[in-house]
Design a protein around this motif. Structure first.
Motif, short mmCIF file in Angstrom:
data_model
loop_
_atom_site.label_atom_id
_atom_site.label_comp_id
_atom_site.label_asym_id
_atom_site.label_seq_id
_atom_site.Cartn_x
_atom_site.Cartn_y
_atom_site.Cartn_z
N VAL A 1 -8.21 -10.42 -1.22
CA VAL A 1 -7.03 -10.10 -2.02
C VAL A 1 -7.41 -9.46 -3.35
O VAL A 1 -8.46 -9.73 -3.91
CB VAL A 1 -6.15 -11.34 -2.29
N GLU A 2 -6.53 -8.62 -3.82
CA GLU A 2 -6.62 -8.03 -5.15
C GLU A 2 -5.21 -7.92 -5.68
O GLU A 2 -4.34 -8.67 -5.29
CB GLU A 2 -7.34 -6.68 -5.08
N ASP A 3 -4.91 -6.93 -6.49
CA ASP A 3 -3.60 -6.78 -7.11
C ASP A 3 -2.69 -5.94 -6.23
O ASP A 3 -2.87 -4.73 -6.10
CB ASP A 3 -3.75 -6.13 -8.49
N ASP A 4 -1.71 -6.59 -5.61
CA ASP A 4 -0.78 -5.88 -4.72
C ASP A 4 0.11 -4.92 -5.49
O ASP A 4 0.48 -3.86 -4.99
CB ASP A 4 0.07 -6.90 -3.95
N ILE A 5 0.50 -5.27 -6.71
CA ILE A 5 1.37 -4.40 -7.52
C ILE A 5 0.71 -3.05 -7.76
O ILE A 5 1.35 -2.01 -7.73
CB ILE A 5 1.73 -5.07 -8.86
N LEU A 6 -0.61 -3.07 -7.99
CA LEU A 6 -1.34 -1.82 -8.23
C LEU A 6 -1.76 -1.15 -6.92
O LEU A 6 -2.41 -0.11 -6.94
CB LEU A 6 -2.57 -2.09 -9.10
N GLY A 7 -1.39 -1.76 -5.78
CA GLY A 7 -1.68 -1.15 -4.48
C GLY A 7 -3.12 -1.33 -4.03
O GLY A 7 -3.56 -0.64 -3.11
N SER A 8 -3.85 -2.27 -4.63
CA SER A 8 -5.25 -2.42 -4.27
C SER A 8 -5.55 -3.66 -3.45
O SER A 8 -6.70 -4.01 -3.26
CB SER A 8 -6.10 -2.42 -5.55
N ASP A 9 -4.53 -4.35 -2.95
CA ASP A 9 -4.75 -5.54 -2.13
C ASP A 9 -4.95 -5.10 -0.68
O ASP A 9 -4.01 -4.69 -0.02
CB ASP A 9 -3.56 -6.49 -2.24
N PRO A 10 -6.19 -5.20 -0.16
CA PRO A 10 -6.46 -4.71 1.20
C PRO A 10 -5.72 -5.49 2.28
O PRO A 10 -5.33 -4.92 3.30
CB PRO A 10 -7.98 -4.84 1.34
N THR A 11 -5.50 -6.80 2.07
CA THR A 11 -4.80 -7.59 3.07
C THR A 11 -3.33 -7.17 3.15
O THR A 11 -2.79 -6.98 4.24
CB THR A 11 -4.91 -9.10 2.74
N ALA A 12 -2.69 -6.99 2.00
CA ALA A 12 -1.30 -6.54 1.99
C ALA A 12 -1.18 -5.14 2.59
O ALA A 12 -0.26 -4.86 3.36
CB ALA A 12 -0.73 -6.56 0.58
N ARG A 13 -2.12 -4.25 2.27
CA ARG A 13 -2.07 -2.89 2.82
C ARG A 13 -2.23 -2.90 4.33
O ARG A 13 -1.53 -2.19 5.04
CB ARG A 13 -3.16 -2.02 2.18
N ARG A 14 -3.15 -3.73 4.86
CA ARG A 14 -3.33 -3.83 6.33
C ARG A 14 -2.07 -4.40 6.98
O ARG A 14 -1.63 -3.93 8.02
CB ARG A 14 -4.54 -4.70 6.67
N PHE A 15 -1.49 -5.43 6.36
CA PHE A 15 -0.28 -6.05 6.88
C PHE A 15 0.86 -5.03 6.92
O PHE A 15 1.56 -4.90 7.94
CB PHE A 15 0.10 -7.27 6.03
N GLU A 16 1.07 -4.31 5.84
CA GLU A 16 2.14 -3.30 5.78
C GLU A 16 1.91 -2.21 6.83
O GLU A 16 2.85 -1.78 7.50
CB GLU A 16 2.21 -2.70 4.38
N ALA A 17 0.67 -1.76 6.97
CA ALA A 17 0.37 -0.71 7.96
C ALA A 17 0.65 -1.20 9.37
O ALA A 17 1.20 -0.46 10.20
CB ALA A 17 -1.08 -0.25 7.82
N GLU A 18 0.27 -2.43 9.66
CA GLU A 18 0.51 -2.98 11.01
C GLU A 18 2.01 -3.16 11.27
O GLU A 18 2.49 -2.85 12.36
CB GLU A 18 -0.23 -4.32 11.16
N MET A 19 2.75 -3.63 10.29
CA MET A 19 4.20 -3.79 10.49
C MET A 19 4.87 -2.42 10.69
O MET A 19 5.76 -2.28 11.52
CB MET A 19 4.83 -4.53 9.30
N ALA A 20 4.44 -1.42 9.92
CA ALA A 20 4.99 -0.08 10.09
C ALA A 20 4.70 0.43 11.50
O ALA A 20 5.57 1.01 12.15
CB ALA A 20 4.42 0.87 9.04
N ARG A 21 3.47 0.20 11.99
CA ARG A 21 3.10 0.64 13.34
C ARG A 21 3.95 -0.06 14.39
O ARG A 21 4.53 0.58 15.26
CB ARG A 21 1.62 0.36 13.59
N ILE A 22 4.08 -1.38 14.28
CA ILE A 22 4.84 -2.15 15.26
C ILE A 22 6.31 -1.70 15.28
O ILE A 22 6.91 -1.58 16.34
CB ILE A 22 4.75 -3.66 14.95
N MET A 23 6.87 -1.44 14.10
CA MET A 23 8.28 -1.07 14.01
C MET A 23 8.51 0.43 14.20
O MET A 23 9.66 0.88 14.21
CB MET A 23 8.85 -1.51 12.66
N GLY A 24 7.44 1.20 14.34
CA GLY A 24 7.58 2.64 14.54
C GLY A 24 8.07 3.36 13.29
O GLY A 24 8.80 4.35 13.38
N LYS A 25 7.67 2.88 12.13
CA LYS A 25 8.11 3.45 10.86
C LYS A 25 6.94 4.10 10.13
O LYS A 25 5.78 3.82 10.40
CB LYS A 25 8.73 2.37 9.96
#
Length: 148
Positions: free
Chosen positions: A29-53
């Motif tokens: 984990v790092e700072d999600d607000i600054l967009g540098s949290d790798p776990t949040a970024r991976r989670f968001e990318a996976e959710m976008a992929r699953i939802m087709g967004k």
């Protein structure tokens, strides 16, 4: 046969297991607000992929997610959202859509199973012809879990 019950009434009711706690403690984990949290970024990318967004956004609570969703669709103050009378947005979220977004709730009775009658929903939709006199219906909120 399922042996574990997951309580979906709230995003804070079901407690994390020891394995979940260990995964959280070991998460990169790092700072999600600054967009540098790798776990949040991976989670968001996976959710976008699953939802087709194209993209997804992680938020820390269902209340925040509901508020963001309503405000994204009702982007004009004075808009109206149709809600079930037992919906989380109407009952449990303290009027956030009105207070923060200027969105008027229009309530339709939920059935015992949490659904709403389509005829009641259609009857609640306001005609854009009367927009000088009353809010314009821009959104119908349906829950896939019901807060009873």
């Amino acid at each position: 046969m399922a042996t574990k019950v997951v309580d979906l009434r709230s995003d804070t009711v079901t407690k994390p297991s020891e394995a979940m706690r260990a995964a959280m403690a070991a998460a990169d984990v790092e700072d999600d607000i600054l967009g540098s949290d790798p776990t949040a970024r991976r989670f968001e990318a996976e959710m976008a992929r699953i939802m087709g967004k194209e993209a997804a956004l992680f938020v820390p609570s269902g209340t925040m997610a509901n508020l963001i969703s309503v405000l994204a669709h009702c982007d004009t103050r004075g808009s109206e959202a149709i809600l079930g009378d037992n919906s989380h947005i109407h009952v449990y979220e303290h009027g956030g859509i009105s207070t923060l977004g200027g969105v008027h709730p229009r309530i339709v009775a939920n059935n015992a199973d949490g659904t709403m009658d389509i005829d009641k929903i259609v009857a609640a939709i306001r005609s854009p012809d009367g927009s000088l006199y009353y809010p314009t219906t821009r959104l119908i909120c349906l829950e896939n879990t019901q807060g009873k």
